[in-house]
Motif scaffolding. Structure first.
Motif, PDB file in Angstrom:
ATOM      1  N   ALA A  14       0.912  -1.111   0.245  1.00  0.00           N
ATOM      2  CA  ALA A  14      -0.178   0.068  -0.317  1.00  0.00           C
ATOM      3  C   ALA A  14       0.274   1.440  -0.217  1.00  0.00           C
ATOM      4  CB  ALA A  14      -1.008  -0.613   0.690  1.00  0.00           C
ATOM      5  N   TYR A  63       2.135   3.899  -1.225  1.00  0.00           N
ATOM      6  CA  TYR A  63       1.608   4.449  -2.354  1.00  0.00           C
ATOM      7  C   TYR A  63       3.013   5.846  -2.933  1.00  0.00           C
ATOM      8  CZ  TYR A  63      -0.950   8.364  -1.642  1.00  0.00           C
ATOM      9  OH  TYR A  63      -1.900   9.665  -0.923  1.00  0.00           O
ATOM     10  N   PHE A  67      -6.685   2.484   4.352  1.00  0.00           N
ATOM     11  CA  PHE A  67      -6.002   2.703   2.694  1.00  0.00           C
ATOM     12  C   PHE A  67      -4.961   0.976   2.128  1.00  0.00           C
ATOM     13  CE2 PHE A  67      -3.683   4.579  -0.063  1.00  0.00           C
ATOM     14  CZ  PHE A  67      -4.724   4.955  -0.892  1.00  0.00           C
ATOM     15  N   HIS A  68      -5.014   0.884   0.763  1.00  0.00           N
ATOM     16  CA  HIS A  68      -4.775   0.270  -0.164  1.00  0.00           C
ATOM     17  C   HIS A  68      -4.989   0.982  -1.938  1.00  0.00           C
ATOM     18  CE1 HIS A  68      -2.315  -2.669  -2.453  1.00  0.00           C
ATOM     19  NE2 HIS A  68      -1.994  -3.305  -1.360  1.00  0.00           N
ATOM     20  N   PRO A  69      -3.690   1.431  -1.952  1.00  0.00           N
ATOM     21  CA  PRO A  69      -4.309   2.070  -3.341  1.00  0.00           C
ATOM     22  C   PRO A  69      -4.579   1.183  -4.536  1.00  0.00           C
ATOM     23  CG  PRO A  69      -2.276   2.173  -2.820  1.00  0.00           C
ATOM     24  CD  PRO A  69      -3.270   1.673  -2.415  1.00  0.00           C
ATOM     25  N   GLU A 113      -2.948   2.342  -7.805  1.00  0.00           N
ATOM     26  CA  GLU A 113      -2.540   3.823  -8.359  1.00  0.00           C
ATOM     27  C   GLU A 113      -1.365   4.081  -7.045  1.00  0.00           C
ATOM     28  OE1 GLU A 113      -4.352   5.421  -9.953  1.00  0.00           O
ATOM     29  OE2 GLU A 113      -5.899   3.900 -10.904  1.00  0.00           O
ATOM     30  N   SER A 166     -12.684   3.474  -0.988  1.00  0.00           N
ATOM     31  CA  SER A 166     -12.853   2.991  -1.854  1.00  0.00           C
ATOM     32  C   SER A 166     -13.341   4.629  -3.043  1.00  0.00           C
ATOM     33  CB  SER A 166     -14.167   2.134  -1.654  1.00  0.00           C
ATOM     34  OG  SER A 166     -14.283   1.857  -2.768  1.00  0.00           O
ATOM     35  N   ASN A 192      -9.187   4.206  -5.484  1.00  0.00           N
ATOM     36  CA  ASN A 192      -8.643   2.996  -4.626  1.00  0.00           C
ATOM     37  C   ASN A 192      -8.842   1.214  -4.244  1.00  0.00           C
ATOM     38  OD1 ASN A 192      -6.479   5.176  -4.239  1.00  0.00           O
ATOM     39  ND2 ASN A 192      -7.456   6.186  -3.111  1.00  0.00           N
ATOM     40  N   SER A 196     -11.699   9.722  -9.984  1.00  0.00           N
ATOM     41  CA  SER A 196     -10.984   9.089  -9.393  1.00  0.00           C
ATOM     42  C   SER A 196      -9.797   9.543  -9.895  1.00  0.00           C
ATOM     43  CB  SER A 196     -11.231   7.921 -10.899  1.00  0.00           C
ATOM     44  OG  SER A 196     -10.223   6.827 -10.642  1.00  0.00           O
TER      45      SER A 196
END
Length: 668
Positions: free
Chosen positions: A85, A87, A122-124, A127, A188, A192, A276
């Motif tokens: 994650a 990013y 969070f996890h991208p 991205e 979300s 992501n 987005s």
């Protein structure tokens, strides 16, 4: 008189509000086991303040400022739930128990002001932006579908990695609760990872995580279940989601609404936004620039609100308490994200609750120093409020024990801010301005099409000058004799800049005018216009749009790779779309070489080839600026303390002008 916009034209059902009618905004909201004292939220946003993936002193000081200012809810910036994650190089990470102490420190810090704090999980997915040493990490996603904006082709997750990430969400939430965080928000939004699973065009899997809508939301269902299994019953679990990602292959409204409705019984609230990170058209909604109407996401929140029973949060250019009250009073949402408004003025909630609406330093959505600085991987701030992001440096301004007599020469943004800052230090300040009004070049900037709100920077500073009781002398030219008569202890020179006339060969009788004069309607143009845009910022684009809308044929020759090359990319992308809609012909990599009757000669800046533009009636110069600093030379022998700030030191942007004025004012 301050100009406040209501949302009357933004959504049906709103009404004009009196300044004091903010009852809904300052009513409490119960979510799960948490009571939030008012409906003002600072949404999760990267600050670039953390340096080692943990909460640090600078981030705590930043959030204390907003809590002390009265905000009801702070949603902390994203925290990664898995090593994949990362990013950016400055993301917070919640992947081991060492993070708990930082969450404890920041939650304790904001709780003392009655503010609640959530944290983003969070996890991208695909991205990915950058890492510490400049190498791109491998990107992972539900399927190997490339992303347009970052030009990344991800690797599809294995089933084992998906299960690791699901566990990571739950473990991160457990650590946050142990650190005193009141709730978590699953990110979300803006394309992501969870949204990539929901989207049938980015999730091409054939296992239990892909297929029909029910299977595509299985990942999110498992994430929520894992979080719930590892946290207490009253712990808040929310979802931030873009209900429309605003591009053809993005998550569409129908799919997003279906997912929200299916998941609502598992969630404490839903936080609605648009856009987005995957495309230029979608990304500008991450921090919508001033060209978008106040509260423009509200109709989407209203549609969600009609479908669910859980609280609905909304964000998107809500920069005034009156606008937030209109949204809440109409029942379109239960909480309003006002992040950039709080960056511009952390005291906004307290001022609004006390009825001091005129005293609020309203955000103008320029994006220059908040999201713009983030995108340069430097800590965010605000062009109007240099203290934001620099709280540990400037957060405690001490009044001088020996007040001095200060002369500030020049009433543009730099001079106005310098005068206010010097008064904050307790000095006796007189601001001299040669023209009939304060504001300087910002008064021209607000004339640029799609940029009228920039004039709010002047309006805000005029109020600060009024409140601080700075003495102002308009229509006053200052030379050495004026200074000698006034005899100040210190002088701050903020005399600005004027347009620079570049050298170029001139033959024939082609009409040549300045862009500033076109914007002020002081110069007329023929039908066929070429704009020589050296500045590569707002000026050339704005002049092109203005002339195109008036019926001119416009060719914009920009000394850069793209018009607006030097401005924040969400703003730049919007404006380049506008140029296309207006039919403006763009000629990149072009510098002015010479003119003749009916002809403009340019040179390609990469290969030095000639570019010849014929059938030209008027050439408009959107050129550099040159400092107005003659007074500095006159005062070279003056015995007092002299400081140059802003464009008279060297021409740059409003951000540097206001920062240097502020820094000079508090340094005396």
């Amino acid at each position: 008189m301050r100009r406040y916009r209501t949302l009357k034209s933004t959504f049906q059902g709103s009404s004009e509000l009196k300044d004091s009618a903010l009852k809904k905004l300052f009513s409490p909201l119960q979510i799960g086991g948490v009571t939030i004292k008012n409906r003002i939220m600072s949404t999760g946003h990267d600050t670039v303040l953390p340096t080692d993936s943990t909460v640090n002193e600078k981030l705590i000081a930043y959030q204390i400022s907003r809590a002390r200012g009265g905000v009801g809810l702070i949603v902390l910036q994203v925290s990664g739930v898995h090593e994949t994650a990362r990013y950016t190089s400055h993301i917070l990470m919640a992947t081991d128990d060492s993070c708990i102490d930082g969450y404890r420190k920041i939650s304790d810090a904001v709780h003392q002001y009655g503010t609640k704090i959530f944290a983003q999980l969070f996890h991208p997915g695909k991205e990915i932006l950058e890492t510490n040493d400049g190498l791109l990490l491998p990107a992972f996603a539900p399927s190997a579908v490339p992303t347009d904006r970052y030009h990344v082709t991800p690797r599809a997750f294995s089933g084992r990695m998906i299960k690791e990430i699901i566990e990571g969400y739950g473990d991160a939430a457990r650590r946050m609760e142990a650190g005193g965080i009141d709730g978590v928000e699953i990110v979300s939004s803006h394309g992501n990872l969870p949204a990539q699973f929901l989207n049938p065009l980015s999730n091409l899997r054939t296992d239990e995580y892909g297929g029909d809508a029910k299977k595509r939301r299985y990942f999110l269902e498992q994430v929520i279940a894992n979080i719930r299994s590892k946290t207490s019953p009253g712990f808040v679990v929310g979802l931030r989601i873009s209900v429309d990602e605003m591009y053809e292959n993005g998550l569409q409204e129908e799919d997003a609404l279906e997912a929200i409705c299916a998941l609502e019984q598992r969630l404490s609230y839903v936080n609605v936004t648009l856009g987005s990170a995957a495309t230029n058209s979608g990304a500008m909604h991450i921090a919508a620039p001033m060209m978008f109407k106040a509260g423009y996401v509200t109709p989407m929140a209203e549609r969600v609100k009609k479908r669910v029973s859980i609280p609905v949060f909304v964000t998107g250019r809500i920069n005034q308490p009156q606008d937030a009250e209109a949204i809440l009073a109409a029942g379109h949402a239960d909480m309003c994200g006002m992040t950039r408004a709080l960056i511009a003025d952390p005291e906004m909630p307290n001022k609004a609750e006390a009825g001091r609406l005129d005293d609020i330093r309203a955000c103008i959505a320029c994006n220059q120093s908040c999201i713009g600085r983030f995108q340069k991987s430097v800590s965010i701030s605000c062009i109007q409020n240099p203290v934001s992001g620099r709280e540990t440096r400037f957060g405690n301004i001490v009044r001088s024990a020996e007040p001095k007599k200060i002369a500030v020469i020049g009433g543009g943004l730099a001079g106005m801010k310098a005068a206010v800052a010097a008064r904050e230090r307790g000095h006796n300040v007189t601001l001299f301005e040669a023209s009939p009004a304060l504001g300087g070049q910002a008064l021209i900037a607000q004339l640029v099409p799609e940029r009228s709100e920039f004039g709010g920077a002047v309006t805000n500073l005029l109020r600060e000058i009024e409140l601080s009781r700075v003495s102002v002398r308009l229509n006053t030219e200052v030379d050495r004799s004026v200074i000698d008569d006034f005899a100040p202890d210190a002088i701050i020179l903020a005399t600005g800049a004027i347009p620079y006339i570049p050298p170029y060969e001139q033959l024939g009788d082609l009409d040549v005018v300045q862009a500033n004069d076109v914007l002020r309607d002081k110069a007329k143009c023929g039908h066929s216009v070429v704009i020589a845009d050296w500045s590569a910022n707002w000026v050339g684009i704005g002049t092109a749009v203005k002339l195109s809308r008036s019926g001119c044929r416009v060719r914009l020759a920009v000394n850069g790779a793209v018009p607006g090359e030097l401005i924040q990319n969400y703003t730049r992308d919007y404006l380049n779309g506008l140029l296309h809609s207006c039919g403006v012909e763009v000629i990149p990599y072009a510098r002015l070489y010479g003119v003749d009757t009916g002809t403009v000669y340019l040179q390609h800046t990469a290969n030095r080839d000639a570019i010849v533009l014929e059938d030209v009636d008027t050439l408009v110069l959107a050129s550099a600026s040159v400092a107005v600093d003659a007074l500095a030379e006159e005062l070279d022998s003056y015995p007092g303390n002299i400081r140059l700030v802003g464009d008279c030191l060297t021409p740059r942007t409003a951000e540097e002008a206001i920062f240097e004025g502020f820094a000079a004012g508090i340094a005396i």
